[in-house]
Write a protein that holds these residues in place. Structure first.
Motif, PDB file in Angstrom:
ATOM      1  N   ARG A  63       0.825  -1.209   0.000  1.00 14.90           N
ATOM      2  CA  ARG A  63       0.000   0.000   0.000  1.00 14.90           C
ATOM      3  C   ARG A  63       0.858   1.258   0.000  1.00 14.90           C
ATOM      4  O   ARG A  63       0.526   2.244  -0.672  1.00 14.90           O
ATOM      5  N   LEU A  64       1.952   1.224   0.737  1.00 13.04           N
ATOM      6  CA  LEU A  64       2.825   2.405   0.760  1.00 13.04           C
ATOM      7  C   LEU A  64       3.459   2.619  -0.612  1.00 13.04           C
ATOM      8  O   LEU A  64       3.497   3.749  -1.124  1.00 13.04           O
ATOM      9  N   GLY A  65       3.970   1.547  -1.234  1.00 15.29           N
ATOM     10  CA  GLY A  65       4.526   1.684  -2.583  1.00 15.29           C
ATOM     11  C   GLY A  65       3.495   2.219  -3.559  1.00 15.29           C
ATOM     12  O   GLY A  65       3.808   3.050  -4.419  1.00 15.29           O
ATOM     13  N   HIS A  66       2.261   1.768  -3.405  1.00 16.87           N
ATOM     14  CA  HIS A  66       1.181   2.215  -4.297  1.00 16.87           C
ATOM     15  C   HIS A  66       0.890   3.699  -4.086  1.00 16.87           C
ATOM     16  O   HIS A  66       0.739   4.465  -5.058  1.00 16.87           O
ATOM     17  N   PRO A 167      12.178  12.666   7.642  1.00 13.13           N
ATOM     18  CA  PRO A 167      11.451  11.719   8.485  1.00 13.13           C
ATOM     19  C   PRO A 167      12.075  10.321   8.481  1.00 13.13           C
ATOM     20  O   PRO A 167      12.480   9.815   7.423  1.00 13.13           O
ATOM     21  N   VAL A 168      12.157   9.735   9.659  1.00 10.53           N
ATOM     22  CA  VAL A 168      12.536   8.325   9.820  1.00 10.53           C
ATOM     23  C   VAL A 168      11.317   7.647  10.442  1.00 10.53           C
ATOM     24  O   VAL A 168      11.011   7.852  11.612  1.00 10.53           O
ATOM     25  N   ILE A 169      10.618   6.862   9.637  1.00  6.15           N
ATOM     26  CA  ILE A 169       9.303   6.325  10.005  1.00  6.15           C
ATOM     27  C   ILE A 169       9.408   4.816  10.190  1.00  6.15           C
ATOM     28  O   ILE A 169       9.907   4.103   9.304  1.00  6.15           O
ATOM     29  N   LEU A 170       8.950   4.329  11.332  1.00  7.13           N
ATOM     30  CA  LEU A 170       9.003   2.910  11.645  1.00  7.13           C
ATOM     31  C   LEU A 170       7.585   2.342  11.580  1.00  7.13           C
ATOM     32  O   LEU A 170       6.699   2.795  12.303  1.00  7.13           O
ATOM     33  N   VAL A 171       7.372   1.348  10.729  1.00  9.30           N
ATOM     34  CA  VAL A 171       6.038   0.764  10.541  1.00  9.30           C
ATOM     35  C   VAL A 171       5.949  -0.554  11.325  1.00  9.30           C
ATOM     36  O   VAL A 171       6.780  -1.453  11.138  1.00  9.30           O
ATOM     37  N   GLU A 206       1.453   2.531  12.326  1.00 10.73           N
ATOM     38  CA  GLU A 206       0.939   1.172  12.113  1.00 10.73           C
ATOM     39  C   GLU A 206       0.595   0.901  10.653  1.00 10.73           C
ATOM     40  O   GLU A 206       0.636  -0.249  10.221  1.00 10.73           O
ATOM     41  N   THR A 207       0.286   1.957   9.908  1.00 12.30           N
ATOM     42  CA  THR A 207      -0.214   1.748   8.547  1.00 12.30           C
ATOM     43  C   THR A 207       0.544   2.571   7.512  1.00 12.30           C
ATOM     44  O   THR A 207       1.200   3.571   7.838  1.00 12.30           O
ATOM     45  N   ALA A 208       0.391   2.139   6.263  1.00 11.24           N
ATOM     46  CA  ALA A 208       0.977   2.875   5.142  1.00 11.24           C
ATOM     47  C   ALA A 208       0.397   4.275   5.047  1.00 11.24           C
ATOM     48  O   ALA A 208       1.108   5.236   4.728  1.00 11.24           O
ATOM     49  N   LYS A 209      -0.885   4.407   5.319  1.00 11.38           N
ATOM     50  CA  LYS A 209      -1.532   5.714   5.238  1.00 11.38           C
ATOM     51  C   LYS A 209      -0.904   6.693   6.219  1.00 11.38           C
ATOM     52  O   LYS A 209      -0.635   7.850   5.875  1.00 11.38           O
ATOM     53  N   GLU A 210      -0.654   6.247   7.445  1.00  7.49           N
ATOM     54  CA  GLU A 210      -0.020   7.119   8.438  1.00  7.49           C
ATOM     55  C   GLU A 210       1.389   7.511   7.993  1.00  7.49           C
ATOM     56  O   GLU A 210       1.802   8.669   8.140  1.00  7.49           O
ATOM     57  N   ALA A 211       2.132   6.543   7.470  1.00  5.80           N
ATOM     58  CA  ALA A 211       3.488   6.832   7.002  1.00  5.80           C
ATOM     59  C   ALA A 211       3.468   7.854   5.873  1.00  5.80           C
ATOM     60  O   ALA A 211       4.267   8.802   5.843  1.00  5.80           O
ATOM     61  N   PHE A 212       2.542   7.686   4.941  1.00  9.37           N
ATOM     62  CA  PHE A 212       2.478   8.585   3.794  1.00  9.37           C
ATOM     63  C   PHE A 212       2.107  10.004   4.207  1.00  9.37           C
ATOM     64  O   PHE A 212       2.621  10.980   3.641  1.00  9.37           O
ATOM     65  N   GLN A 213       1.253  10.140   5.198  1.00  7.44           N
ATOM     66  CA  GLN A 213       0.895  11.473   5.689  1.00  7.44           C
ATOM     67  C   GLN A 213       2.120  12.213   6.221  1.00  7.44           C
ATOM     68  O   GLN A 213       2.262  13.423   6.022  1.00  7.44           O
ATOM     69  N   ILE A 214       3.015  11.501   6.877  1.00  4.10           N
ATOM     70  CA  ILE A 214       4.250  12.113   7.372  1.00  4.10           C
ATOM     71  C   ILE A 214       5.153  12.497   6.207  1.00  4.10           C
ATOM     72  O   ILE A 214       5.741  13.580   6.176  1.00  4.10           O
ATOM     73  N   ILE A 215       5.268  11.609   5.230  1.00  3.50           N
ATOM     74  CA  ILE A 215       6.120  11.870   4.063  1.00  3.50           C
ATOM     75  C   ILE A 215       5.675  13.132   3.328  1.00  3.50           C
ATOM     76  O   ILE A 215       6.499  13.954   2.917  1.00  3.50           O
ATOM     77  N   GLN A 216       4.381  13.303   3.176  1.00 14.32           N
ATOM     78  CA  GLN A 216       3.853  14.453   2.438  1.00 14.32           C
ATOM     79  C   GLN A 216       4.189  15.783   3.108  1.00 14.32           C
ATOM     80  O   GLN A 216       4.232  16.821   2.443  1.00 14.32           O
ATOM     81  N   LYS A 217       4.416  15.762   4.414  1.00 12.19           N
ATOM     82  CA  LYS A 217       4.730  16.996   5.135  1.00 12.19           C
ATOM     83  C   LYS A 217       6.177  17.429   4.969  1.00 12.19           C
ATOM     84  O   LYS A 217       6.529  18.569   5.286  1.00 12.19           O
TER      85      LYS A 217
END
Length: 441
Positions: A63-66, A167-171, A206-217
């Motif tokens: 999901r994150l790659g997508h 960002p260094v994000i741990l899933v 916990e999720t790809a969506k949360e990780a992506f929200q951080i990346i976008q910032k």
């Protein structure tokens, strides 16, 4: 068995003047930097090659790659199976750029079929430089020794100012909260070599969506730092900065020539003179010199200074391999300093006959996990890895047993036998001298 860089004969004789190695390494630097410089909107995803396809982590990596592919980011992975394959798969299905930086192992690891552009590296050393090169963000899924090495190296580069504060994000909340608890217990509260602020650099989701929200910032400022691929490439051509890497490689190999029976002593520069760790490191340096070993350290303060003092006081060779941004301690009798942290680490770690790790922070941890990775993957011949102070290392070992070996199956049970834990200098010396006797048979 294919070694990472040094043959048995070179380690035995101390002659590291093999020019073709320099050319092979530099060709990998050139190819890697040219590729990365064309993809400045990349997000690096790290994680285990052994994660099962049925794991929820595979779903989140896909999901994150997508998400990255849908929004114009490049997905960069190690190009292998597991987490890496899932992320590349998601990116490709979304029509995004999907890059893999693969490693040639003694046992086969093929590039996964969802990589559009790839490079196969012979050296873990050069491949890891590219995987930890400044990116828009680093997203780390649970993994084994290699993933831990990459995570701690990224954190160390950011802390030292070599890399941008991206960002260094741990899933995987349960997995990574266990790691943060052991870092807090051992490195923050017991020894004080990591600060609570440093731990806050890691954002757990916990999720790809949360990780992506951080990346976008993130504003994409990675290109501003010294280790950025753009620092070495102008347009489509390499610039003269690449020759600085080559010069440091040659200088490092020349410095190593003639050094045999060397032991690398690792540990935090923040350890104070009155600490029992400082006293033990000084005693270790003395004992190494008395038994004919060469003491090699990072040449700085704290643990490394103590080991250099001990070696000097006993009339042994006291060697420091440091960074130009930090002065060598005055007890280093033979020293060399490097501008690039990855060259310094390569020279500091690769040729040793044993590694003794005292308590330390991100720098010590990534050096430890790099050696474990090289020995686990048979890119380096087996040498003693000795962890000093059971109380400090116990939380990390419990994390490896419960999470890395147990829950995630990212390492095998036998991989826990690659290191020894000791509480005395006597026990450390016994392991090293036994190994030396075996080598001489």
């Amino acid at each position: 068995m294919k070694q990472e860089s040094f043959t048995y004969e070179e380690n035995r004789t101390g002659n590291f003047r093999e020019p073709w190695r320099v050319f092979r390494i530099m060709s990998e630097f050139v190819e890697g930097y040219q590729l990365l410089s064309r993809h400045t909107n990349a997000v690096t995803i790290l994680g285990s090659a052994r994660t099962k396809k049925t794991s929820p982590l595979i779903r989140e990596a896909y999901r994150l790659g997508h998400l990255l592919g849908e929004h114009g980011y490049t997905t960069l992975t190690g190009g292998g199976p597991g987490i890496m394959e899932a992320a590349n798969h998601g990116a490709m299905d979304a029509g995004g750029n999907s890059i893999g930086l693969n490693i040639q192992l003694p046992f086969e690891q093929q590039i996964n079929p969802y990589v559009k552009t790839s490079i196969a590296f012979s050296y873990f050393f050069t491949r890891k430089v590219m995987l930890t090169a400044p990116s828009r963000a680093f997203v780390v899924f649970p993994g084994g020794y290699g993933t831990m090495d990459e995570l701690f190296e990224i954190l160390d580069h950011i802390e030292l100012g070599y890399s941008s504060q991206v960002p260094v994000i741990l899933v995987g909340r349960a997995h990574w909260q266990e790691l943060l608890r052991c870092l807090e217990k051992a490195a923050v509260h017991r020894v004080g070599v990591i600060s609570p602020k440093q731990l806050q650099r890691m954002q757990i989701v916990e999720t790809a969506k949360e990780a992506f929200q951080i990346i976008q910032k993130n504003d994409g400022s990675a290109s501003a730092c010294e280790l950025s691929p753009l620092h070495f490439v102008e347009g489509s051509q390499m610039n003269w900065q690449i020759f600085r890497i080559m010069a440091e490689l040659v200088e490092g190999y020349e410095f190593l020539t003639g050094i045999v029976d060397d032991v690398t002593v690792l540990g935090s520069r923040k350890v104070k003179v009155k600490s029992p760790y400082y006293t033990a490191a000084r005693e270790l340096g003395e004992r190494l010199a008395q038994d004919g070993h060469v003491t090699v350290t990072g040449g700085g303060a704290g643990i490394t200074e103590a080991a250099n003092i001990g070696a000097e006081s006993a009339g042994g060779r006291s060697i420091g391999i440091g960074l130009k941004s930090f002065p060598l301690n005055k007890h280093v009798k033979e020293g060399v300093q490097f501008r690039f942290p990855f060259i310094r680490k390569h020279i500091l770690m690769a040729p040793s006959k044993a590694y003794v790790c005292f308590p330390g922070g991100f720098g010590t941890l990534h050096q430890l996990f790099e050696v474990l990775t090289l020995q686990q993957t048979r890119k380096m011949v087996r040498m003693p890895i000795i962890l000093y102070d059971r109380a400090f290392w116990k939380p990390f070992i419990q994390f490896m047993e419960k999470q890395m070996c147990g829950e995630q199956r990212a390492i095998a049970r036998e991989d826990l036998n690659l290191f020894h834990v000791v509480d005395t200098v006597d026990d450390a010396m016994r392991f090293m001298n036994d190994a030396r006797s075996e080598r001489k048979k």
